[in-house]
Design a protein around this motif. Structure first.
Motif, PDB file in Angstrom:
ATOM      1  N   GLY A  59     -26.205  46.152  38.133  1.00  0.00           N
ATOM      2  CA  GLY A  59     -26.017  47.309  37.350  1.00  0.00           C
ATOM      3  C   GLY A  59     -26.231  47.408  35.850  1.00  0.00           C
ATOM      4  N   THR A  60     -25.963  46.184  35.139  1.00  0.00           N
ATOM      5  CA  THR A  60     -26.182  46.222  33.660  1.00  0.00           C
ATOM      6  C   THR A  60     -27.454  46.316  33.357  1.00  0.00           C
ATOM      7  OG1 THR A  60     -24.008  45.069  33.694  1.00  0.00           O
ATOM      8  CG2 THR A  60     -25.387  45.140  31.810  1.00  0.00           C
ATOM      9  N   VAL A  63     -29.193  49.634  33.957  1.00  0.00           N
ATOM     10  CA  VAL A  63     -28.871  50.348  32.852  1.00  0.00           C
ATOM     11  C   VAL A  63     -29.545  50.067  31.535  1.00  0.00           C
ATOM     12  CG1 VAL A  63     -26.942  51.065  31.278  1.00  0.00           C
ATOM     13  CG2 VAL A  63     -26.730  51.014  33.748  1.00  0.00           C
ATOM     14  N   ASP A  66     -33.427  50.887  31.852  1.00  0.00           N
ATOM     15  CA  ASP A  66     -33.583  52.343  31.855  1.00  0.00           C
ATOM     16  C   ASP A  66     -33.555  52.754  30.342  1.00  0.00           C
ATOM     17  OD1 ASP A  66     -33.925  52.444  34.401  1.00  0.00           O
ATOM     18  OD2 ASP A  66     -31.848  53.395  34.926  1.00  0.00           O
ATOM     19  N   ALA A  67     -32.782  52.096  29.551  1.00  0.00           N
ATOM     20  CA  ALA A  67     -32.811  52.269  28.241  1.00  0.00           C
ATOM     21  C   ALA A  67     -34.043  51.978  27.507  1.00  0.00           C
ATOM     22  CB  ALA A  67     -31.389  51.814  27.620  1.00  0.00           C
ATOM     23  N   ARG A 102     -20.632  48.243  30.858  1.00  0.00           N
ATOM     24  CA  ARG A 102     -21.805  49.205  31.298  1.00  0.00           C
ATOM     25  C   ARG A 102     -21.729  50.491  30.244  1.00  0.00           C
ATOM     26  NH1 ARG A 102     -22.092  48.845  36.853  1.00  0.00           N
ATOM     27  NH2 ARG A 102     -22.858  46.782  37.316  1.00  0.00           N
ATOM     28  N   ARG A 103     -20.441  50.649  29.778  1.00  0.00           N
ATOM     29  CA  ARG A 103     -20.369  51.900  28.655  1.00  0.00           C
ATOM     30  C   ARG A 103     -21.153  51.546  27.654  1.00  0.00           C
ATOM     31  NH1 ARG A 103     -14.996  51.771  27.807  1.00  0.00           N
ATOM     32  NH2 ARG A 103     -14.829  52.410  29.836  1.00  0.00           N
ATOM     33  N   GLN A 106     -24.862  51.954  28.156  1.00  0.00           N
ATOM     34  CA  GLN A 106     -25.287  53.223  28.412  1.00  0.00           C
ATOM     35  C   GLN A 106     -25.411  54.022  27.181  1.00  0.00           C
ATOM     36  OE1 GLN A 106     -22.315  54.553  31.058  1.00  0.00           O
ATOM     37  NE2 GLN A 106     -23.586  54.315  32.645  1.00  0.00           N
ATOM     38  N   ALA A 109     -29.139  53.834  25.377  1.00  0.00           N
ATOM     39  CA  ALA A 109     -30.150  54.507  25.789  1.00  0.00           C
ATOM     40  C   ALA A 109     -30.158  55.939  24.749  1.00  0.00           C
ATOM     41  CB  ALA A 109     -30.055  55.084  27.136  1.00  0.00           C
TER      42      ALA A 109
END
Length: 110
Positions: A59-60, A63, A66-67, A102-103, A106, A109
């Motif tokens: 997941g990391t 993320v 995606d950034a 994760r925060r 995120q 991005a």
């Protein structure tokens, strides 16, 4: 950055086929770079814990990808010391602190 594992070694540690390791990379569960004199595709050893891929790594990676982070960029980010974390993001993930990481990922991005 520490130790790097060539993909056949990753397959052995995870007890899966080399084809499955390639799939894990394609699925963004692992990130790999070409390293060393022979330019062999390898994975940071700290991505593997107790015979499995670090639980919250996929997941990391997604993320961060995606950034706009490349595999090299996201590996550097995961292994860069962060005083506010009291360590590196990879250490926090290995300790099960995925929400915090994760925060932070995120926010990159934006």
């Amino acid at each position: 950055m520490g130790e790097w594992l060539p993909l056949p070694d990753v397959a052995r540690l995870l007890d899966v086929s080399i084809t499955r390791v390639h799939s894990l990379i394609d699925e963004r569960a692992l990130a790999a770079l070409r390293v060393g004199e022979r330019n062999i595709r390898s994975v940071p050893a700290e991505f593997i814990q107790d015979g499995q891929v670090v639980d919250s790594l996929k997941g990391t990676i997604v993320v961060l990808s995606d950034a706009g982070y490349s595999d090299e960029d996201l590996i550097i980010w995961l292994f860069t010391q962060d005083e506010s974390l009291r360590g590196r993001p990879i250490d926090a993930l290995r300790e099960g602190r995925k929400t915090e990481i994760r925060r932070r990922a995120q926010t990159l991005a934006w």
